[in-house]
Scaffold this motif. Structure first.
Motif, mmCIF file in Angstrom:
data_model
loop_
_atom_site.group_PDB
_atom_site.id
_atom_site.type_symbol
_atom_site.label_atom_id
_atom_site.label_comp_id
_atom_site.label_asym_id
_atom_site.label_seq_id
_atom_site.Cartn_x
_atom_site.Cartn_y
_atom_site.Cartn_z
ATOM 1 N N ALA A 109 0.840 -1.213 0.000
ATOM 2 C CA ALA A 109 0.000 0.000 0.000
ATOM 3 C C ALA A 109 0.869 1.255 0.000
ATOM 4 O O ALA A 109 0.540 2.246 -0.649
ATOM 5 C CB ALA A 109 -0.921 -0.015 1.211
ATOM 6 N N LEU A 110 2.000 1.195 0.719
ATOM 7 C CA LEU A 110 2.914 2.349 0.725
ATOM 8 C C LEU A 110 3.463 2.641 -0.679
ATOM 9 O O LEU A 110 3.843 3.758 -0.984
ATOM 10 C CB LEU A 110 4.096 2.087 1.664
ATOM 11 C CG LEU A 110 3.906 2.383 3.150
ATOM 12 C CD1 LEU A 110 5.183 2.087 3.903
ATOM 13 C CD2 LEU A 110 3.473 3.820 3.391
ATOM 14 N N LYS A 111 3.494 1.605 -1.514
ATOM 15 C CA LYS A 111 3.959 1.790 -2.897
ATOM 16 C C LYS A 111 2.825 2.225 -3.808
ATOM 17 O O LYS A 111 2.970 2.266 -5.031
ATOM 18 C CB LYS A 111 4.555 0.472 -3.424
ATOM 19 C CG LYS A 111 5.907 0.118 -2.820
ATOM 20 C CD LYS A 111 7.004 0.986 -3.400
ATOM 21 C CE LYS A 111 8.384 0.491 -2.976
ATOM 22 N NZ LYS A 111 9.444 1.388 -3.449
ATOM 23 N N GLY A 112 1.664 2.471 -3.234
ATOM 24 C CA GLY A 112 0.555 3.012 -4.021
ATOM 25 C C GLY A 112 -0.497 2.002 -4.432
ATOM 26 O O GLY A 112 -1.420 2.338 -5.169
ATOM 27 N N ARG A 157 -5.186 -1.627 -0.954
ATOM 28 C CA ARG A 157 -4.888 -2.651 0.054
ATOM 29 C C ARG A 157 -5.338 -4.047 -0.390
ATOM 30 O O ARG A 157 -4.620 -5.028 -0.188
ATOM 31 C CB ARG A 157 -5.549 -2.291 1.386
ATOM 32 C CG ARG A 157 -4.668 -1.386 2.225
ATOM 33 C CD ARG A 157 -5.223 -1.249 3.623
ATOM 34 N NE ARG A 157 -4.402 -0.331 4.393
ATOM 35 C CZ ARG A 157 -3.415 -0.692 5.209
ATOM 36 N NH1 ARG A 157 -3.099 -1.960 5.349
ATOM 37 N NH2 ARG A 157 -2.720 0.210 5.872
#
Lengths: 412, 295
Positions: B97-100, B103
């Motif tokens: 999710a941090l990479k876009g 989820r």
């Protein structure tokens, strides 16, 4: 921004599940509930119970009078002051715990006023062995007996009986009771303490989180997705929300408990602090949190292990705890120069103002100066903190030196 | 895919990277090599925008490094870890999710990769319950969970047994077959020889060898052939000397002789040849020679 919110959401979710957080959040209202339950069980005795907590216990004092001034009948003190013919018998009674303290008036008492108090247990126990107020009354009564009329003697013994009347904003008088102490002091002070606890608990989570990520070598993976500033902002935001949730739960539970207490004990208007004060306390809480969260995150990034990070953070905690060390001054005079000075220093102002707001009205000018300096302090800590945070995160097994930090400031 | 031009980075008085330039083409496996402290990690960190270079430019996918380009890179750093108290799938989903990624997508892709890596049983276990090897594989999965176009792998096989090394190698080769570009930084020269198309050897912050692996090996090759045969005929023209290694021979050739002329003589002499190859030194030898020669 999405990444910041993502980090914030994750921090919030992970820390909401921490057993320590859940326990702390629920424990405080539970303790309040237990106190309320005990109060309702005590029923009408609750006022007496509260008074008894702030009234010293009766003591029995022996005395040896070498001056001869107390050789008079004082029936009102019978049982509380027992004469002894000499010090040896008085000491014997003290050691046998028949009396709590032994007072010796030397021959030159009239000239010098010197009185010797003997106690057992040492230190503070000896210091408080004799009830000073009671002893003073006894001596005054003894000195005046037969010298003045009874009315003058009684007035000398109790020169005044204070009756305090509080006027509300409409100029109406409100009655004071033992509950007033709870409303005026205990509850606001307890709330101030709870604010401070939340402030340090949440910023402590931040410290723990950052040092865990650094020690666990996750930082570089995170920084390959987001910038150090986004990481810092997300953490501060997420844990700030966590702290607010705790405060809101406590305020909600406090309000519910208070309305229950009002119904049980029929004590209207017990809380004396206004919504404005609560709002101001929340402002100090948020600003204080921002300052300490930034400092804790920096401490977390600087240490090579969690323990080392905590050692660095303890420097900030020590500064923040100075208001607690000065609490005696704040109680006796919430507007003393020391209290005002500590209200201006950003590292101490959030805690000091939370304490002062709980127990007194703080002048608006002081609040304004304090807030301006605090906001400036936050801006400075965020600016410097973000640079040190970035420079320190990737230093494994090495704490950044002063030179490293200076270099961090010189870099973009 | 990547264009690095004239990169400089110094720490205090140490020049960690000293004017390095290179490019990495799309779909290739590029080896970034060098002894400890040579500057490889600094180069990788500047490529990931984790640290800023003092000078020089880096273009990734035709653009300067940005948040958007970082989302298209899978990075496995040498110093790596995962959240010990998270459940494995939860941890991988968060990193995706941090990479876009959404989820749900991150979770689905993470689960598929865990199955590929043989870790599906551990998806709901806490990371701290995994063995060292499993954690290594989980970290590898974390680096590619968002299906990146460019993979930067710093010592990906460190601490893995041969079976798991082979598994990760296969996954990387599959990724290359899907058109992904891979930068591989490792000290294991056998793996570089097996996997890399081109290499860059860094020493003391400077590029000392750069280009296609075959060309570099040819450049360092002795003028010799390796031969496996029953009996070596005597008097082969153009052979300066012969060295025997068990069942094989290394023939050191005279300057004007060619491998082709030697092979022709062997065929004419009706020798049964088991193996015939132009002798090239192993990459490890080149590495030691080049780096050792600069000390």
């Amino acid at each position: 921004m999405n990444q910041i919110l993502l980090v914030a959401g994750q921090e919030l979710w992970i820390n909401l599940r921490r057993p320590g957080f859940i326990l702390m959040t629920l424990l405080i209202p539970a303790l309040g509930g237990v106190a309320l339950l005990l109060g309702s069980l005590l029923g009408s005795d609750v006022e007496g119970f509260l008074e008894s907590q702030f009234t010293p216990q009766d003591t029995v004092t022996g005395y040896v009078d070498h001056s001869g001034l107390l050789d008079v009948e004082l029936p009102q003190y019978a049982g509380r002051f027992i004469p002894y013919p000499d010090e040896a018998s008085g000491r014997g009674a003290l050691l046998a715990e028949e009396i709590d303290a032994l007072v010796v008036l030397p021959e030159d008492y009239m000239e010098t006023g010197r009185v010797v108090v003997y106690g057992i247990g040492g230190g503070f126990s000896t210091f408080v062995a004799a009830d000073e107020g009671d002893l003073r009354s006894f001596l005054v009564a003894g000195l005046l007996e037969g010298q003045v009329d009874a009315a003058t003697r009684d007035r000398a013994l109790v020169p005044m009986r204070l009756e305090t009347v509080t006027l509300n904003e409409r100029g109406e008088e409100s009655e004071e009771s033992a509950f007033s102490l709870v409303g005026d002091f205990v509850l606001p002070y307890a709330f101030s303490i709870l604010f401070v606890i939340t402030l340090f608990t949440t910023s402590g989570f931040l410290l723990q989180g950052v040092s865990e990520e650094k020690e666990g070598r996750i930082i570089e993976i995170l920084l390959s997705s987001i910038s150090s500033t986004q990481l810092l902002a997300g953490k501060i935001l997420g844990l700030g929300a966590l702290g607010l949730i705790q405060v809101i739960v406590w305020i909600g539970a406090g309000a519910a408990l208070l309305s229950a207490a009002t119904a049980i004990f029929a004590m209207a208007g017990i809380m004396k602090f206004s919504l404005g004060t609560v709002a101001l306390a929340l402002v100090y809480f948020v600003l204080g949190y921002l300052l300490f969260a930034t400092l804790m995150a920096v401490a977390g990034s600087m240490g090579t292990t969690q323990r080392e990070s905590q050692q660095i953070a303890s420097l900030f905690s020590l500064a923040a705890s100075i208001p607690f060390m000065a609490i005696g001054f704040v109680f006796t005079n919430p507007h003393s120069p020391l209290a005002v000075a500590l209200s201006y220093i950003p590292l101490t102002s959030p805690v000091m103002m939370l304490l002062r707001l709980g127990i007194s009205e703080v002048p608006p000018a002081e609040i304004a100066i304090s807030l301006v300096l605090l906001v400036a302090g936050i801006a400075l800590s965020l600016w410097a903190g973000a640079k040190i945070f970035r420079a320190s995160l990737l230093m494994y097994g090495k704490r950044p030196s002063l030179r490293d930090m200076a270099r961090a400031f010189s870099q973009a | 895919m990547i264009q690095v031009e004239n990169l400089f980075k110094h720490y205090a008085r140490v020049r960690a990277v000293d004017g390095v330039s290179f490019y990495v083409g799309s779909g290739e496996i590029f080896g970034l090599l060098g002894p400890n402290g040579a500057g490889k990690t600094t180069i990788i960190r500047t490529m990931m925008d984790i640290i800023k270079p003092d000078q020089g430019t880096i273009q990734i996918m035709g653009q300067p490094v940005s948040q958007a380009s970082k989302a298209r890179i899978g990075y496995l750093p040498e110093e790596r870890g995962l959240y010990q108290n998270y459940r494995l799938l939860e941890c991988l989903t968060y990193l995706g999710a941090l990479k876009g990624m959404a989820r749900a997508d991150a979770r689905q892709r993470a689960m598929a990769l865990l199955e590929r890596a043989g870790l599906e049983e551990y998806a709901t276990r806490k990371v701290k319950e995994l063995s060292k090897g499993m954690t290594q594989k989980a970290q590898f999965v974390a680096a590619i969970v968002h299906d990146p176009e460019l993979l930067i792998m710093d010592e990906p096989f460190q601490g893995l047994d041969p079976v798991n090394t082979a598994l990760l190698k296969t996954i990387l080769q599959e990724e290359q077959a899907r058109g992904r570009t891979i930068i591989l930084s490792t000290h294991n020269m056998n793996q570089v020889e097996e996997m890399c198309d081109r290499i860059l050897l860094i020493d003391r912050g400077q590029a000392v060898l750069y280009g296609p692996l075959d060309e570099i090996k040819d450049q360092y090759a002795e003028h010799a052939v390796l031969l496996e045969c029953d009996a070596l005929p005597e008097g082969l023209a153009g052979v300066q000397r012969t060295e025997r290694h068990n069942r094989s021979y290394e023939l050191i050739l005279e300057p004007d002789a060619t491998p082709k002329s030697i092979l022709r003589q062997l065929v004419d002499a009706d020798v049964t040849v088991g193996r015939f190859e132009v002798s090239t030194p192993p990459l490890e030898e080149i590495f030691v020679d080049v780096v050792g020669g600069r000390r």
